[in-house]
Design a protein around this motif. Sequence first.
Motif, PDB file in Angstrom:
ATOM      1  N   ASN A  44      48.499  35.516 -71.191  1.00 53.07           N
ATOM      2  CA  ASN A  44      48.586  36.519 -70.333  1.00 53.07           C
ATOM      3  C   ASN A  44      47.070  36.803 -69.452  1.00 53.07           C
ATOM      4  N   VAL A  45      46.211  36.856 -70.179  1.00 52.86           N
ATOM      5  CA  VAL A  45      44.871  37.150 -69.534  1.00 52.86           C
ATOM      6  C   VAL A  45      44.476  36.108 -68.606  1.00 52.86           C
ATOM      7  N   VAL A  46      44.722  34.836 -68.642  1.00 55.37           N
ATOM      8  CA  VAL A  46      44.278  33.728 -67.774  1.00 55.37           C
ATOM      9  C   VAL A  46      45.572  33.527 -66.711  1.00 55.37           C
ATOM     10  N   GLY A  47      46.691  34.038 -67.121  1.00 55.40           N
ATOM     11  CA  GLY A  47      47.678  34.041 -65.977  1.00 55.40           C
ATOM     12  C   GLY A  47      48.241  32.691 -66.071  1.00 55.40           C
ATOM     13  N   LEU A  48      48.467  32.147 -67.333  1.00 55.29           N
ATOM     14  CA  LEU A  48      49.065  30.819 -67.451  1.00 55.29           C
ATOM     15  C   LEU A  48      50.003  30.858 -68.714  1.00 55.29           C
ATOM     16  N   SER A  49      51.039  29.713 -68.693  1.00 49.38           N
ATOM     17  CA  SER A  49      51.871  29.930 -69.856  1.00 49.38           C
ATOM     18  C   SER A  49      51.265  29.522 -71.184  1.00 49.38           C
ATOM     19  N   THR A  50      52.065  30.027 -72.516  1.00 46.40           N
ATOM     20  CA  THR A  50      51.496  29.545 -73.723  1.00 46.40           C
ATOM     21  C   THR A  50      51.572  28.102 -74.024  1.00 46.40           C
ATOM     22  N   ALA A  51      52.398  27.434 -73.318  1.00 49.26           N
ATOM     23  CA  ALA A  51      52.566  25.816 -73.329  1.00 49.26           C
ATOM     24  C   ALA A  51      51.421  25.300 -72.901  1.00 49.26           C
ATOM     25  N   THR A  52      50.748  25.910 -71.671  1.00 46.11           N
ATOM     26  CA  THR A  52      49.624  25.360 -71.031  1.00 46.11           C
ATOM     27  C   THR A  52      48.357  25.493 -71.782  1.00 46.11           C
ATOM     28  N   VAL A  53      48.104  26.831 -72.671  1.00 41.87           N
ATOM     29  CA  VAL A  53      47.127  27.150 -73.573  1.00 41.87           C
ATOM     30  C   VAL A  53      47.288  26.279 -74.882  1.00 41.87           C
ATOM     31  N   SER A  54      48.502  25.974 -75.207  1.00 39.62           N
ATOM     32  CA  SER A  54      48.589  25.162 -76.328  1.00 39.62           C
ATOM     33  C   SER A  54      48.061  23.729 -75.971  1.00 39.62           C
ATOM     34  N   ARG A  55      48.370  23.063 -74.736  1.00 40.51           N
ATOM     35  CA  ARG A  55      48.022  21.748 -74.378  1.00 40.51           C
ATOM     36  C   ARG A  55      46.541  21.806 -74.480  1.00 40.51           C
ATOM     37  N   PHE A  56      45.865  22.903 -73.666  1.00 40.75           N
ATOM     38  CA  PHE A  56      44.495  22.805 -73.790  1.00 40.75           C
ATOM     39  C   PHE A  56      43.630  22.812 -74.998  1.00 40.75           C
ATOM     40  N   VAL A  57      44.287  23.489 -76.060  1.00 38.71           N
ATOM     41  CA  VAL A  57      43.862  23.504 -77.359  1.00 38.71           C
ATOM     42  C   VAL A  57      43.828  22.219 -78.063  1.00 38.71           C
ATOM     43  N   LYS A  58      44.950  21.270 -77.808  1.00 28.09           N
ATOM     44  CA  LYS A  58      44.889  20.169 -78.251  1.00 28.09           C
ATOM     45  C   LYS A  58      44.108  19.054 -77.507  1.00 28.09           C
ATOM     46  N   ARG A  59      43.979  19.399 -76.237  1.00 28.50           N
ATOM     47  CA  ARG A  59      42.909  18.362 -75.552  1.00 28.50           C
ATOM     48  C   ARG A  59      41.607  18.616 -76.078  1.00 28.50           C
ATOM     49  N   ALA A 109      34.547  13.623 -80.740  1.00 26.55           N
ATOM     50  CA  ALA A 109      34.733  14.269 -79.200  1.00 26.55           C
ATOM     51  C   ALA A 109      34.879  12.838 -78.297  1.00 26.55           C
ATOM     52  N   THR A 110      33.908  12.000 -78.623  1.00 21.14           N
ATOM     53  CA  THR A 110      33.699  10.896 -77.618  1.00 21.14           C
ATOM     54  C   THR A 110      34.931   9.930 -77.838  1.00 21.14           C
ATOM     55  N   VAL A 111      35.479   9.651 -79.105  1.00 20.41           N
ATOM     56  CA  VAL A 111      36.576   8.794 -79.212  1.00 20.41           C
ATOM     57  C   VAL A 111      37.999   9.319 -78.558  1.00 20.41           C
ATOM     58  N   ASN A 112      37.919  10.736 -78.488  1.00 15.82           N
ATOM     59  CA  ASN A 112      39.309  11.192 -78.215  1.00 15.82           C
ATOM     60  C   ASN A 112      39.267  11.312 -76.563  1.00 15.82           C
ATOM     61  N   ALA A 221      30.159   3.880 -60.245  1.00 12.11           N
ATOM     62  CA  ALA A 221      30.960   2.778 -61.111  1.00 12.11           C
ATOM     63  C   ALA A 221      32.439   2.451 -60.849  1.00 12.11           C
ATOM     64  N   SER A 222      32.492   1.187 -61.404  1.00 10.85           N
ATOM     65  CA  SER A 222      34.020   0.713 -61.329  1.00 10.85           C
ATOM     66  C   SER A 222      34.642   1.451 -62.576  1.00 10.85           C
ATOM     67  N   LEU A 223      34.234   1.790 -63.815  1.00  5.30           N
ATOM     68  CA  LEU A 223      34.745   2.113 -64.829  1.00  5.30           C
ATOM     69  C   LEU A 223      33.784   3.199 -65.527  1.00  5.30           C
ATOM     70  N   THR A 224      34.101   4.410 -66.070  1.00  9.88           N
ATOM     71  CA  THR A 224      33.532   5.067 -66.723  1.00  9.88           C
ATOM     72  C   THR A 224      33.614   5.327 -68.251  1.00  9.88           C
ATOM     73  N   LEU A 225      32.933   5.159 -69.214  1.00  7.32           N
ATOM     74  CA  LEU A 225      33.256   5.349 -70.601  1.00  7.32           C
ATOM     75  C   LEU A 225      32.342   6.659 -70.685  1.00  7.32           C
ATOM     76  N   ALA A 226      33.214   7.876 -71.036  1.00  5.31           N
ATOM     77  CA  ALA A 226      32.242   9.264 -71.079  1.00  5.31           C
ATOM     78  C   ALA A 226      32.069   9.313 -72.539  1.00  5.31           C
ATOM     79  N   SER A 227      30.600   9.886 -72.799  1.00  2.00           N
ATOM     80  CA  SER A 227      30.434  10.412 -74.190  1.00  2.00           C
ATOM     81  C   SER A 227      30.437  11.741 -74.169  1.00  2.00           C
ATOM     82  N   ALA A 228      30.666  12.493 -75.191  1.00  2.00           N
ATOM     83  CA  ALA A 228      30.715  13.652 -75.344  1.00  2.00           C
ATOM     84  C   ALA A 228      29.782  14.209 -76.454  1.00  2.00           C
ATOM     85  N   ALA A 229      28.959  15.386 -76.100  1.00  2.00           N
ATOM     86  CA  ALA A 229      28.129  16.027 -77.001  1.00  2.00           C
ATOM     87  C   ALA A 229      27.849  17.764 -76.495  1.00  2.00           C
ATOM     88  N   GLU A 230      27.684  18.409 -77.419  1.00  2.00           N
ATOM     89  CA  GLU A 230      27.189  19.891 -76.882  1.00  2.00           C
ATOM     90  C   GLU A 230      25.960  19.722 -76.403  1.00  2.00           C
TER      91      GLU A 230
END
Length: 280
Positions: A44-59, A109-112, A221-230
Amino acid sequence: MAQSGFARIRSMRDQLTGSDNKIAAFILQNPTEVRSLTIQEMANVVGLSTATVSRFVKRVGFGSFREFSLSLASLPVPENSFFGEIDQTDDQNEIVQKVFSGAENALEATVNLIKPEDWQLATDWLINAHHVGLFGIGGSSIVALNGYHKFLRTPLHIEQHPDYDVQLMQAVHMTDQDVAIVISHSGRNHGTLNITRQLQENNVKTIAITGHPKSELAKLASLTLASAAEEVNIRSESMSSLIAQLTIMDSLFTLVGVQLGDKTQAVVERIRGTIEDSRE
């Protein structure tokens, strides 16, 4: 120690777009309020559906909104804190545990982040390349050298040199039959970008390994393999990102080595025999 939702979002911020980016911005801007919200209230606060929030959490790597919500129990670390979640009151064991946890979180996070088809494409390019060049400046040269050391155990023709001028000359010699792996955590090192532009001019297939998939390097680049870290300091240089990028390189080596099978084994045995002879 599990990574908090705040840390996970910050580590993946460059990969989030559209609705995901909107949710992420709200969470990071309202760290206290967000901890008590239900999934419906957040939607409600962000103006999106619960399904969208759920997908974000899993992402961002959580199995459910409840798991994500529980991970928000502690407030996020200030972005200008060089040592991230490490506090001056932490004892030796707590500091070591947090450093190891940061590395584990970066790997998870990177492998995902990297799609299976991108691993396959990169592997195919490397196997079919006439020559493979590895490029990295400063701290990124560690990843390039690691890759060079590993890929020497395969039938691939590998080139790597730590000096910037030599790297630029190597780039000039490469052709559209070759593949380059270019490493830069920030993706905006001027020397690295000069090398990449030269590779692009020569139509060289370029695989970027970077912590910033929206950076100039990723665009070239032709292809990017992204690393993730805080990101833990104001210069956006993450300590745990290096671990993730080394593992990306190790994964490419393993994929190539396994696919080439007997050819790789033959090279390994010759190298092993030569090294053993030198020790007698």
